[in-house]
Design an enzyme around this catalytic site. Structure first.
Site, mmCIF file in Angstrom:
data_model
loop_
_atom_site.group_PDB
_atom_site.id
_atom_site.type_symbol
_atom_site.label_atom_id
_atom_site.label_comp_id
_atom_site.label_asym_id
_atom_site.label_seq_id
_atom_site.Cartn_x
_atom_site.Cartn_y
_atom_site.Cartn_z
ATOM 1 N N LYS A 157 -39.333 34.380 -40.861
ATOM 2 C CA LYS A 157 -38.276 33.573 -41.478
ATOM 3 C C LYS A 157 -37.002 34.398 -41.365
ATOM 4 C CE LYS A 157 -37.445 30.817 -45.632
ATOM 5 N NZ LYS A 157 -37.109 29.527 -45.023
HETATM 6 C C1 LIG Z 1 -38.342 26.053 -40.391
HETATM 7 C C2 LIG Z 1 -39.168 25.944 -41.627
HETATM 8 N N1 LIG Z 1 -40.422 25.479 -41.528
HETATM 9 C C3 LIG Z 1 -41.206 25.351 -42.605
HETATM 10 C C4 LIG Z 1 -40.762 25.698 -43.868
HETATM 11 C C5 LIG Z 1 -41.658 25.558 -45.056
HETATM 12 O O1 LIG Z 1 -42.068 26.806 -45.528
HETATM 13 P P1 LIG Z 1 -42.449 27.032 -47.062
HETATM 14 O O2 LIG Z 1 -43.447 25.995 -47.403
HETATM 15 O O3 LIG Z 1 -43.032 28.402 -47.092
HETATM 16 O O4 LIG Z 1 -41.204 26.916 -47.845
HETATM 17 C C6 LIG Z 1 -39.469 26.185 -44.010
HETATM 18 C C7 LIG Z 1 -38.950 26.605 -45.329
HETATM 19 O O5 LIG Z 1 -39.030 27.753 -45.656
HETATM 20 C C8 LIG Z 1 -38.650 26.322 -42.869
HETATM 21 O O6 LIG Z 1 -37.399 26.766 -42.969
#
Ligand SMILES: Cc1ncc(COP(=O)(O)O)c(C=O)c1O
Length: 329
Positions: A157
């Site tokens: 991330k």
């Molecule tokens: C590109 C992306 N995909 C998926 C997610 C979902 O991740 P999470 O459930 O850990 O928030 C996020 C958010 O963080 C994201 O930015």
């Protein structure tokens, strides 16, 4: 933004307006940062952060993947977050930890520039709109493909990765849609610009696998477990674009968006939020808000009265700090 009193930076609690960076901060120029989006909810047992340790573990992994050495341990950041919520007098909030290469050296191999870490908390409502969870949203497949694993690291991330999400989101928002769906470099369904995606076909729940360039979403993992616990079959497999249009139900999961049904994709009507989506969504909301005994272990409870050094509202800043690890050379 709705401001609160304090932001934690490198071990100190600073007044919101004083949490600043130099304009030659490395991360500002090259996107060298990793971050998390986390939510804390008020529950009957007190404020609780959903899957806090998992988020902080992912932050550490994201940092490692981009060679950023975090100067704080996961436990130190966890404690700092609790203290920040306490001092800000927050019982529910969005939580944003960010680690980034700071000021000190420019260029692409700037290992002498420090890694700075901040944690900010603020109130943030429904990311895709107040009606999104109940009514569902309108989505469009973006012409932009998700970052290829051959050129970046979708599992991290990372701040720089979000230029890709921003292109997709801007394209579809300008066209009047609520959210973008990105395909991976092979043309299979990948995820939303900030959410993972699930598709219901013939009563089975499908979601793209890790090899489809997805972020390993923490809510994705939670929803897969809830769905299986409720007796549904969840299959991680590649999903063709047309399967979005043929789907009985489609929904998105993410920390900011929580769990949102998709009612329309590329002007194909998917229908109102379906039965399976509703069933899982209800349990998921119970889990977030501490109403599901079986998922209480996912909650990191914050004792907002403990060690309250600044009074109930926690309005003053303090120079008391939480120790910084001296990074190895
Ligand atoms: C590109 C992306 N995909 C998926 C997610 C979902 O991740 P999470 O459930 O850990 O928030 C996020 C958010 O963080 C994201 O930015």
């Amino acid at each position: 933004m709705d401001q609160v009193d304090l932001i934690w930076k490198n071990g100190e609690f600073l007044p919101w307006d004083e949490a600043k960076v130099h304009v030659l901060t490395h991360g500002l120029h090259y996107g060298t940062g990793v971050f998390e989006g986390i939510r804390a909810y008020e529950t009957e047992r007190g404020p609780a952060i959903f899957r806090h340790r998992e988020h902080l573990d992912r932050l550490a992994k994201s940092a490692g993947l981009y060679y950023l050495q975090l100067p704080f341990t996961t436990e130190e950041m966890r404690e700092a977050t609790h203290e920040l919520m306490r001092r800000n007098g927050q019982r529910s909030c969005y939580i944003r930890p960010l680690a980034f290469r700071g000021y000190g050296e420019m260029g692409l191999y700037a290992n002498s520039a420090p890694v700075d870490v901040i944690i900010a908390t603020w109130p943030w409502g429904a990311y895709l709109g107040d009606e999104s969870a109940g009514r569902g949203i309108r989505a469009k497949v973006s012409s932009w493909r998700r970052n290829s694993p051959g050129g970046a690291i979708p599992h991290a991330k990372a701040s720089g990765s979000y230029l890709n999400s921003i292109l997709a989101k801007t394209e579809v928002a300008n066209a009047g849609y609520d959210e973008a769906i990105l395909l991976d470099e092979r043309g299979f369904v990948c995820e939303g610009s900030g959410e993972n995606i699930f598709v219901v076909r013939d009563g089975e729940i499908l979601t793209p696998p890790h090899t489809a360039s997805i972020l390993d979403g923490i809510n994705r993992k939670s929803v897969i477990q809830i769905a299986r616990d409720l007796g549904y079959t969840v299959v991680e497999r590649d999903i063709a674009r047309a399967e979005l249009y043929l789907a009985e139900e489609v929904f998105l999961t993410g920390t900011a968006a929580e769990m949102v049904p998709v009612r329309e994709i590329d002007d194909h009507d998917i229908g109102g939020p379906g039965e399976i989506t509703r069933h899982i969504q209800a349990k998921f909301m119970d889990a977030l808000h501490g109403r599901a005994e079986e998922y209480l272990e996912w909650l990191d409870f914050v004792d907002v009265s403990a060690g309250d050094r600044n009074g109930a509202a926690g309005t003053e800043s303090s120079d008391e700090s939480i120790g910084r690890i001296t990074p190895a050379a």
